[in-house]
Write a protein that holds these residues in place. Structure first.
Motif, PDB file in Angstrom:
ATOM      1  N   ASP A   1      -8.085  -1.062  -5.997  1.00 51.41           N
ATOM      2  CA  ASP A   1      -7.805   0.374  -6.070  1.00 51.41           C
ATOM      3  C   ASP A   1      -6.352   0.628  -6.462  1.00 51.41           C
ATOM      4  O   ASP A   1      -6.068   1.523  -7.280  1.00 51.41           O
ATOM      5  CB  ASP A   1      -8.109   1.044  -4.728  1.00 51.41           C
TER       6      ASP A   1
ATOM      7  N   GLU B   1     -10.508  -5.249  -2.168  1.00 55.60           N
ATOM      8  CA  GLU B   1     -10.871  -3.898  -2.597  1.00 55.60           C
ATOM      9  C   GLU B   1      -9.655  -2.977  -2.624  1.00 55.60           C
ATOM     10  O   GLU B   1      -9.484  -2.172  -3.553  1.00 55.60           O
ATOM     11  CB  GLU B   1     -11.941  -3.322  -1.662  1.00 55.60           C
ATOM     12  N   ILE B   2      -8.798  -3.109  -1.620  1.00 55.92           N
ATOM     13  CA  ILE B   2      -7.575  -2.298  -1.571  1.00 55.92           C
ATOM     14  C   ILE B   2      -6.704  -2.586  -2.786  1.00 55.92           C
ATOM     15  O   ILE B   2      -6.160  -1.670  -3.422  1.00 55.92           O
ATOM     16  CB  ILE B   2      -6.803  -2.577  -0.266  1.00 55.92           C
ATOM     17  N   GLN B   3      -6.550  -3.875  -3.123  1.00 57.12           N
ATOM     18  CA  GLN B   3      -5.729  -4.245  -4.274  1.00 57.12           C
ATOM     19  C   GLN B   3      -6.344  -3.745  -5.581  1.00 57.12           C
ATOM     20  O   GLN B   3      -5.626  -3.292  -6.478  1.00 57.12           O
ATOM     21  CB  GLN B   3      -5.535  -5.758  -4.314  1.00 57.12           C
TER      22      GLN B   3
ATOM     23  N   GLN C   1       0.818  -1.212   0.000  1.00 58.52           N
ATOM     24  CA  GLN C   1       0.000   0.000   0.000  1.00 58.52           C
ATOM     25  C   GLN C   1       0.850   1.260   0.000  1.00 58.52           C
ATOM     26  O   GLN C   1       0.390   2.316  -0.450  1.00 58.52           O
ATOM     27  CB  GLN C   1      -0.941  -0.009   1.202  1.00 58.52           C
TER      28      GLN C   1
ATOM     29  N   THR D   1      -9.536 -11.184   2.420  1.00 58.17           N
ATOM     30  CA  THR D   1     -10.810 -10.626   2.842  1.00 58.17           C
ATOM     31  C   THR D   1     -11.359  -9.707   1.749  1.00 58.17           C
ATOM     32  O   THR D   1     -10.611  -9.242   0.881  1.00 58.17           O
ATOM     33  CB  THR D   1     -10.646  -9.804   4.138  1.00 58.17           C
ATOM     34  N   PRO D   2     -12.657  -9.424   1.780  1.00 61.04           N
ATOM     35  CA  PRO D   2     -13.220  -8.468   0.812  1.00 61.04           C
ATOM     36  C   PRO D   2     -12.516  -7.111   0.886  1.00 61.04           C
ATOM     37  O   PRO D   2     -12.320  -6.452  -0.141  1.00 61.04           O
ATOM     38  CB  PRO D   2     -14.685  -8.353   1.250  1.00 61.04           C
ATOM     39  N   GLU D   3     -12.108  -6.711   2.095  1.00 62.53           N
ATOM     40  CA  GLU D   3     -11.411  -5.426   2.260  1.00 62.53           C
ATOM     41  C   GLU D   3     -10.058  -5.440   1.563  1.00 62.53           C
ATOM     42  O   GLU D   3      -9.691  -4.476   0.887  1.00 62.53           O
ATOM     43  CB  GLU D   3     -11.233  -5.115   3.749  1.00 62.53           C
ATOM     44  N   SER D   4      -9.309  -6.544   1.725  1.00 62.03           N
ATOM     45  CA  SER D   4      -7.983  -6.620   1.104  1.00 62.03           C
ATOM     46  C   SER D   4      -8.102  -6.670  -0.414  1.00 62.03           C
ATOM     47  O   SER D   4      -7.266  -6.094  -1.128  1.00 62.03           O
ATOM     48  CB  SER D   4      -7.217  -7.843   1.618  1.00 62.03           C
TER      49      SER D   4
END
Length: 215
Positions: free
Chosen positions: A182, A178-180, A145, A173-176
């Motif tokens: 982006d 989404e971060i990738q 990141q 996870t769904p969060e990880s």
């Protein structure tokens, strides 16, 4: 008052065979948190050949995996003195590759695979390394990141990029994801996404597909 000192440090790495310096491709393998290079490289040993060399540097931070005794693992960094650890990783990998490549008359194709924590370490290093990475595979992990995007856009302009995930990976996870997504969008480059049936591991069948595509 905290001060620092720079000194020579001995680090370990494992190779799939004694280099002949005539190999046509090198795979630099960065292991995950709590692993050791000599065991990590065994996942790749079956794909070793006279034209393909695997080299697995071992991270220089060590700790017991459970409690105060027993199995020991290595990691690329923790939150403590994080920036220093990142710079030490860069210096370590720079020197290792400089020493290795200086012995080749014809520079081989350079492939980089980072697993789990090693994926973020791989992206940080490769995005500012002076050499060229032909293929970057991020397995069970992703782009750091804090990777310098401007540097990465330029460095990876000619690099084949792949993300590999197991469909049962407990660390994804769904969060990880989404971060990738982006980060990839901001990187502005196509990234091949590959999925296999399994967890947080190196899958030999998927590895075979990736290695065949690099020939």
């Amino acid at each position: 008052m905290k001060k620092t000192i720079i000194f020579q440090y001995q680090a370990q790495y494992s190779v799939s065979h004694e280099p002949t310096f005539e190999e046509k491709e090198i795979w630099l393998l960065l292991h995950g948190y709590g692993q050791l290079a000599e065991f990590f490289i065994r996942k790749f040993q079956g794909f070793d050949s006279s034209d393909r060399l695997f080299i697995a540097p071992e991270a220089t931070n060590y700790g017991y995996l459970t409690g105060f005794s027993g199995r020991v693992g290595a990691n690329w960094m923790t939150k403590h003195e994080r920036e220093t650890a990142i710079q030490n990783n860069h210096n370590y990998l720079d020197l290792l590759m400089e020493d290795l490549l200086s012995q080749y008359k014809n520079i081989p194709k350079i492939n980089l695979l980072g697993f789990s924590q090693g994926a973020a370490t791989a992206t940080r290093w490769a995005s500012r390394w002076t050499g060229e990475v032909d293929q970057l595979v991020l397995w069970a992990g992703g782009f750091a990141q804090d990777m310098a995007l401007e540097d990465a856009r330029e460095k990876f302009s000619q690099t084949k990029l792949s993300l590999v995930l197991g469909d049962q990976d407990e660390f994804v996870t769904p969060e990880s994801i989404e971060i990738q997504q982006d980060l990839i969008k901001n990187l502005g480059k196509d990234v091949k996404k590959l999925t296999f049936r399994g967890g947080h591991e190196i899958d030999s069948e998927m590895l075979s597909i990736i290695l065949d595509s690099s020939d």
